[in-house]
Design a protein around this motif. Structure first.
Motif, PDB file in Angstrom:
ATOM      1  N   HIS A  32       0.834  -1.208   0.000  1.00 26.70           N
ATOM      2  CA  HIS A  32       0.000   0.000   0.000  1.00 26.70           C
ATOM      3  C   HIS A  32       0.868   1.257   0.000  1.00 26.70           C
ATOM      4  O   HIS A  32       0.550   2.230  -0.693  1.00 26.70           O
ATOM      5  N   ASP A  33       1.962   1.238   0.750  1.00 27.83           N
ATOM      6  CA  ASP A  33       2.885   2.381   0.746  1.00 27.83           C
ATOM      7  C   ASP A  33       3.461   2.605  -0.645  1.00 27.83           C
ATOM      8  O   ASP A  33       3.571   3.736  -1.117  1.00 27.83           O
ATOM      9  N   GLU A  34       3.842   1.510  -1.309  1.00 24.95           N
ATOM     10  CA  GLU A  34       4.404   1.613  -2.656  1.00 24.95           C
ATOM     11  C   GLU A  34       3.365   2.140  -3.642  1.00 24.95           C
ATOM     12  O   GLU A  34       3.664   2.979  -4.492  1.00 24.95           O
ATOM     13  N   ILE A  35       2.130   1.677  -3.514  1.00 24.55           N
ATOM     14  CA  ILE A  35       1.054   2.171  -4.392  1.00 24.55           C
ATOM     15  C   ILE A  35       0.823   3.661  -4.158  1.00 24.55           C
ATOM     16  O   ILE A  35       0.677   4.431  -5.114  1.00 24.55           O
ATOM     17  N   ARG A  36       0.797   4.066  -2.885  1.00 31.84           N
ATOM     18  CA  ARG A  36       0.616   5.496  -2.588  1.00 31.84           C
ATOM     19  C   ARG A  36       1.777   6.319  -3.163  1.00 31.84           C
ATOM     20  O   ARG A  36       1.570   7.396  -3.727  1.00 31.84           O
ATOM     21  N   ARG A  37       3.002   5.806  -3.024  1.00 28.09           N
ATOM     22  CA  ARG A  37       4.172   6.517  -3.554  1.00 28.09           C
ATOM     23  C   ARG A  37       4.088   6.633  -5.075  1.00 28.09           C
ATOM     24  O   ARG A  37       4.319   7.708  -5.644  1.00 28.09           O
ATOM     25  N   LEU A  38       3.735   5.544  -5.739  1.00 27.28           N
ATOM     26  CA  LEU A  38       3.623   5.571  -7.201  1.00 27.28           C
ATOM     27  C   LEU A  38       2.476   6.473  -7.660  1.00 27.28           C
ATOM     28  O   LEU A  38       2.599   7.161  -8.679  1.00 27.28           O
ATOM     29  N   THR A  39       1.379   6.484  -6.920  1.00 28.08           N
ATOM     30  CA  THR A  39       0.253   7.359  -7.268  1.00 28.08           C
ATOM     31  C   THR A  39       0.673   8.820  -7.182  1.00 28.08           C
ATOM     32  O   THR A  39       0.363   9.616  -8.075  1.00 28.08           O
ATOM     33  N   ARG A  40       1.392   9.168  -6.102  1.00 29.18           N
ATOM     34  CA  ARG A  40       1.886  10.549  -5.990  1.00 29.18           C
ATOM     35  C   ARG A  40       2.821  10.874  -7.142  1.00 29.18           C
ATOM     36  O   ARG A  40       2.772  11.959  -7.713  1.00 29.18           O
ATOM     37  N   ARG A  41       3.678   9.916  -7.504  1.00 32.14           N
ATOM     38  CA  ARG A  41       4.633  10.136  -8.599  1.00 32.14           C
ATOM     39  C   ARG A  41       3.894  10.350  -9.922  1.00 32.14           C
ATOM     40  O   ARG A  41       4.226  11.259 -10.693  1.00 32.14           O
ATOM     41  N   VAL A  42       2.904   9.526 -10.199  1.00 31.75           N
ATOM     42  CA  VAL A  42       2.121   9.672 -11.430  1.00 31.75           C
ATOM     43  C   VAL A  42       1.385  11.007 -11.427  1.00 31.75           C
ATOM     44  O   VAL A  42       1.370  11.715 -12.445  1.00 31.75           O
ATOM     45  N   ASN A  43       0.788  11.361 -10.298  1.00 32.68           N
ATOM     46  CA  ASN A  43       0.074  12.636 -10.218  1.00 32.68           C
ATOM     47  C   ASN A  43       1.013  13.828 -10.387  1.00 32.68           C
ATOM     48  O   ASN A  43       0.599  14.880 -10.860  1.00 32.68           O
TER      49      ASN A  43
END
Length: 144
Positions: free
Chosen positions: A74-85
């Motif tokens: 979940h942390d990795e998904i949140r990090r990747l989501t922030r990166r994509v955004n």
């Protein structure tokens, strides 16, 4: 010493059978006690509860490990989501600029041709042409 053991076993072959049965009981009893609470109660006097407690500790450790793995994912998904955004607006600006740049150079080249000039070498190429000239290997998992 090995000779003495051999002499004892030759005189009493049933000792080897008892020793083998004890080892088998220890292994099979441990497996049954870890798998079943009722077997742990049956084997209680010979360590059944200890084996069952060990199984419960292993199970709790596995659950804890899985929970940590899920939290890490979940942390990795949140990090990747922030990166994509973060990257999405920058990519939109880049795409807009590439369209502007291609249009600018096309207009410039047409105006130079109309006025009798030729474009100096190397000729400027747009993004789509550049992309066609170069082979990009697609990353595993699909097209970009």
């Amino acid at each position: 010493m090995p000779t003495e053991v051999s002499n004892v076993l030759d005189g009493n072959p049933w000792l080897l059978l008892i020793f083998g049965a004890a080892i088998a009981f220890r292994f099979i009893g441990g497996v049954l006690a870890e798998a079943s609470e009722s077997w742990a109660k049956v084997l209680g006097p010979v360590g059944g509860h200890r084996w069952r407690d060990r199984a419960e500790r292993k199970k709790a450790a596995r659950r804890s490990s899985q929970a940590q793995d899920y939290e890490d994912m979940h942390d990795e998904i949140r990090r990747l989501t922030r990166r994509v955004n973060t990257l999405a607006p920058a990519m939109e600006i880049l795409e807009d600029y590439l369209i502007y740049d291609a249009s600018y150079h096309t207009t410039l080249e047409l105006q130079m041709i109309q006025n009798g000039y030729t474009m100096p070498e190397p000729r400027h190429i747009g993004w789509l042409e550049y992309k066609r000239q170069h082979t990009f290997s697609e990353p595993e998992g699909g097209a970009t």
